[in-house]
Each structure stands twice: as C-alpha cells, then as structure tokens.
Design an enzyme around this catalytic site. Sequence first.
Site, PDB file in Angstrom:
ATOM      1  N   ARG A  16       0.788  -1.247   0.000  1.00 34.29           N
ATOM      2  CA  ARG A  16       0.000   0.000   0.000  1.00 34.29           C
ATOM      3  C   ARG A  16       0.819   1.296   0.000  1.00 34.29           C
ATOM      4  NH1 ARG A  16      -5.218   0.207   3.772  1.00 34.29           N
ATOM      5  NH2 ARG A  16      -3.706  -0.050   5.461  1.00 34.29           N
ATOM      6  N   ASP A  17       2.142   1.215   0.114  1.00 31.48           N
ATOM      7  CA  ASP A  17       2.902   2.467   0.089  1.00 31.48           C
ATOM      8  C   ASP A  17       4.247   2.276  -0.620  1.00 31.48           C
ATOM      9  OD1 ASP A  17       3.250   5.151   0.491  1.00 31.48           O
ATOM     10  OD2 ASP A  17       4.027   4.945   2.529  1.00 31.48           O
ATOM     11  N   ILE A  18       4.203   1.710  -1.822  1.00 28.80           N
ATOM     12  CA  ILE A  18       5.413   1.528  -2.617  1.00 28.80           C
ATOM     13  C   ILE A  18       5.760   2.853  -3.285  1.00 28.80           C
ATOM     14  CG2 ILE A  18       6.447   0.327  -4.575  1.00 28.80           C
ATOM     15  CD1 ILE A  18       4.677  -2.055  -3.927  1.00 28.80           C
ATOM     16  N   THR A  62       0.642   6.985  -0.838  1.00 21.90           N
ATOM     17  CA  THR A  62       1.254   8.234  -1.292  1.00 21.90           C
ATOM     18  C   THR A  62       0.625   8.661  -2.605  1.00 21.90           C
ATOM     19  OG1 THR A  62       3.346   7.652  -0.226  1.00 21.90           O
ATOM     20  CG2 THR A  62       3.415   9.364  -1.918  1.00 21.90           C
TER      21      THR A  62
END
Length: 209
Positions: A16-18, A62
């Site tokens: 969920r936040d690569i 992000t």
Amino acid sequence: MLETLEFVHKQNIIHRDIKPANIRRRSSDGKIVLIDFGAVKQIATKPTNQQGTITFTLPIGTPGYMPDEQEKGYPNLSSDIHAVGMLAIQALTGLLPQQLPRDPKTLEIIWQNQASVSAELAAFLNKMVAYNSAKRYQNATEALSAITITIISPPPTTVKGANPQNLLLIYLSVFLTAIIGISLGLFIHSYLNNTAPNIPENPQKTDNW
C-alpha cells in the site's frame, strides 16, 4: 521490484505504500528490498459486511503512486502493481507521477511522449498502471509471467543453415583472402619500383632530347 513484491503478495499482503523512499538495495547481495510495512493490509483480515462485501478501509498511501481505488479505501493486490508501474515510468521519464497528465476521457496516464521505449514495454507498463484495477495484472506473479513472455530480446540474425564450423570456415577464408591480397599488392609495388627507369634528378638537355 516485482520479484520482491511477489513474496509479499504470496503472504496475501498489500504493501500500500510503494514509492522511492521505501525501496532499498541491499549491500550484501544487491537485491531490492521493501521497507516501511506500517501501511500493509492483509487480505484475509479485510472487514466485510453481512453480505460478504468488502467495506471501506482508511485510505493509506502516497498520492501519485497509489491508484484511485486505494484512495477511495478499497485497495487490492493490483494497487501495488500500479505503484511499481509508476516507479518504472518515473525512472523512464524523469517526471514525478503528479507531473504526468491524464487522458480526460479515459483517465489513463499519458507518458509515452516523454520516453523512448519498445511497444512491448509500453503495453506492459500501461497495463500495470491502468486506471481500472480489473484491467491491470492482478498480482506480482501475473506481472512477472507477462514480462518474461513479452519483454524479450530479438533473436540474433543468422544465416540459414549456418553452424559454428561453417562460420569458422567463412572467417578463415576472409582472413586468408586479406593476407593474399596484401601480399600481392606488396609484390606488385616492389616489382614496379625495381623496373621503373632511372631518371636523373637534374637532367641536362642534350642533343638527343
């Protein structure tokens, strides 16, 4: 990145936040690793209502890297695929995701005019970052399988029926031909020099001229 993400997805986990800040290259073996798993979502623990429909979860991620469904609180494994695709496009174009326009009709990202890539790679990346999550590769394993099949080097150009022995004979023939040509040229040059008339440097006019 996809090889690393495949391990994560096999645990039924969505990162969920690569993004660039959460990627590291391990000094011991040079492999890519993901950090900051504070935003992960385990698929098995997704809350559902009485009808079995997945309910809303807090939108974590992000902007620019997370896709629309994740922003709305409905992430899935393909949401990570979108983020990896955006990383690749950022590397190719040198532009941040927020700097790339979208097609007003399809909402797909417009980026190919900023990079020179093969049609196969462009199609692969476009599927990774498709606006509709159903049109993307659904997990890292599926994306890896696709890139192995489509993004390949063209086969080397060969002469039909050629084999290493024939090629060796061709190279040897060319080499011997060059040697013979050089030798013949030197012989002719030497012969002409030896048979040329000896003309004095400062000839004086005589009655015979």
